[in-house]
Scaffold this motif. Structure first.
Motif, PDB file in Angstrom:
ATOM      1  N   LYS A 163      -3.637  -6.550  -5.767  1.00  0.00           N
ATOM      2  CA  LYS A 163      -5.013  -6.082  -5.524  1.00  0.00           C
ATOM      3  C   LYS A 163      -5.737  -6.919  -4.479  1.00  0.00           C
ATOM      4  N   GLU A 201      -6.916   1.489  -0.137  1.00  0.00           N
ATOM      5  CA  GLU A 201      -7.276   1.908  -1.489  1.00  0.00           C
ATOM      6  C   GLU A 201      -8.717   2.416  -1.527  1.00  0.00           C
ATOM      7  N   MET A 245      -1.034   1.543   1.481  1.00  0.00           N
ATOM      8  CA  MET A 245      -0.895   2.288   0.238  1.00  0.00           C
ATOM      9  C   MET A 245       0.242   3.308   0.276  1.00  0.00           C
ATOM     10  N   GLY A 248       1.184   1.544  -2.988  1.00  0.00           N
ATOM     11  CA  GLY A 248       0.254   1.612  -4.113  1.00  0.00           C
ATOM     12  C   GLY A 248       0.069   0.307  -4.836  1.00  0.00           C
ATOM     13  N   GLU A 249       0.213   0.340  -6.155  1.00  0.00           N
ATOM     14  CA  GLU A 249      -0.052  -0.836  -6.975  1.00  0.00           C
ATOM     15  C   GLU A 249       1.056  -1.875  -6.913  1.00  0.00           C
ATOM     16  N   ARG A 281      -4.657  -5.554  -1.169  1.00  0.00           N
ATOM     17  CA  ARG A 281      -5.251  -4.237  -0.911  1.00  0.00           C
ATOM     18  C   ARG A 281      -6.695  -4.404  -0.432  1.00  0.00           C
TER      19      ARG A 281
END
Length: 363
Positions: free
Chosen positions: A244, A286, A228, A239-240, A247
């Motif tokens: 997903k 996350e 992240m 991050g994003e 993550r």
């Protein structure tokens, strides 16, 4: 049955649960009396903990959420699929057969079906299995953890299938790494680690050219070591910018690696592995995924001996589905050290003023 460290195992103890290979072949069956020779062989095989028969827990059984039949079928598919690559004349340009890709999909749907039918907290997957090949067993374990967490997060069936295929194949790039590095019994040099890190790119390049493999599954292989805060590899995504699925896989991948015995490191107990993951929440991992993992995986295995904050000693006998970190504990000794007669149970999801302060696999 009671969970005990192999280091504390003594001749004359009797197995309460079979010891199997990761493909489900039984090596030692229930009711086998252990000898010094057998104990030494188990140590050599990398067995870290085992279940032995015990008066205080003779009624306990460890429930496998994913059935042994499903696990055997999954390991067979992973083994056959990876073998196609290993034995290809040119690994880089080889192709998984349509039948193999279909088999991957079918076996993951079986895993998903088992998880949907039994929505209990998921126990430690590496317990009682001797790994014939780390990458195969790890790939399966990560897929099971990922599916369970994906269900917790509300993923739909399409997302779960993409995630599951990606999880089973996330380490496929390691097949392109030289064996002397992949299986080195010790710390890698900086140069060796640089080569090892290439497995993420190798896996992505291989999978994205496979007809029938979702592109997002290829990105699972590419991004599962991203973090992240941008400290991961191969691209230092943040991050994003990290998908997903990756993550989610990052947490499952690290947890299974930490709780699995390796030639250069003993396995951690689940609660210790979770402490490391909790420590990286928000930076490495996350927060939403870590919380979903916490609600999904039981970090105190059934049969584990624990010390409670009130001074009593007990054994974990069951999980609470919504609060797996607050199990049901059977008290066997009072705080003064005297045997509890009779034994009694405390549900830590209801007795919130009592906590687990220490864990042990010592009798």
């Amino acid at each position: 049955m009671r969970l005990i460290s192999i280091q504390r195992c003594q001749a004359g103890m009797v197995l309460a649960q079979p010891i199997c290979t990761d493909q489900g072949t039984i090596l030692l069956n229930t009711d086998m009396e252990l000898t010094e020779h057998i104990i030494e062989r188990l140590k050599q095989k990398g067995v870290y903990t085992l279940y032995i028969q015990d008066e205080a827990t003779e009624d306990l059984e460890v429930e496998e959420i994913v059935s042994p039949e499903t696990r055997r079928a999954a390991v067979k598919v992973i083994y056959q699929g990876f073998s196609e690559i290993i034995h290809a004349e040119k690994k880089w340009k080889s192709r998984l057969s349509p039948n193999t890709i279909t088999a991957f999909r079918n076996v993951f749907e079986s895993i998903l079906g088992d998880l949907k039918r039994n929505r209990k907290a998921l126990g430690l997957l590496s317990d009682m299995y001797i790994q014939d090949h780390y990458v195969y067993a790890h790939s399966l374990n990560v897929a099971i953890y990922a599916a369970a967490v994906g269900l917790q997060l509300g993923y739909n069936d399409k997302e779960l299938l993409e995630l599951g295929i990606g999880a089973m194949l996330h380490d496929i790039g390691k097949l392109m790494i030289p064996d002397e590095i992949l299986h080195k019994p010790g710390r890698l040099t900086d140069d060796e680690f640089s080569i090892m890190k290439k497995h993420a790119e190798y896996g992505f390049d291989y999978l994205r050219h496979q007809q029938g493999i979702p592109l997002l599954a290829a990105h699972c292989a590419y991004q599962h070591h991203e973090r992240m805060d941008g400290s991961g590899y191969p691209r230092g995504l943040k991050g994003e910018d990290i998908h997903k699925y990756a993550r989610l896989l990052a947490v499952c991948d690290v947890f299974d690696a930490l709780t699995t015995n390796r030639v250069y490191r003993e396995a951690m107990l689940p609660h210790n592995a979770m402490e490391i993951i909790f420590g990286g929440t928000g930076t490495q991992f996350e927060s939403e995924v870590v919380e979903a993992f916490r609600r999904t995986v039981a970090i105190y295995p059934v049969g584990l001996t624990v010390t409670l904050s009130n001074g009593a000693t007990g054994i974990v006998v069951d999980y609470n589905r919504n609060l797996p970190a607050r199990p049901i504990v059977r008290v066997i000794k009072h705080e003064d050290g005297d045997k509890a007669e009779p034994y009694y149970e405390i549900d830590l999801s209801k007795e919130l003023n009592i906590t687990i302060v220490q864990c042990d696999t010592i009798l």
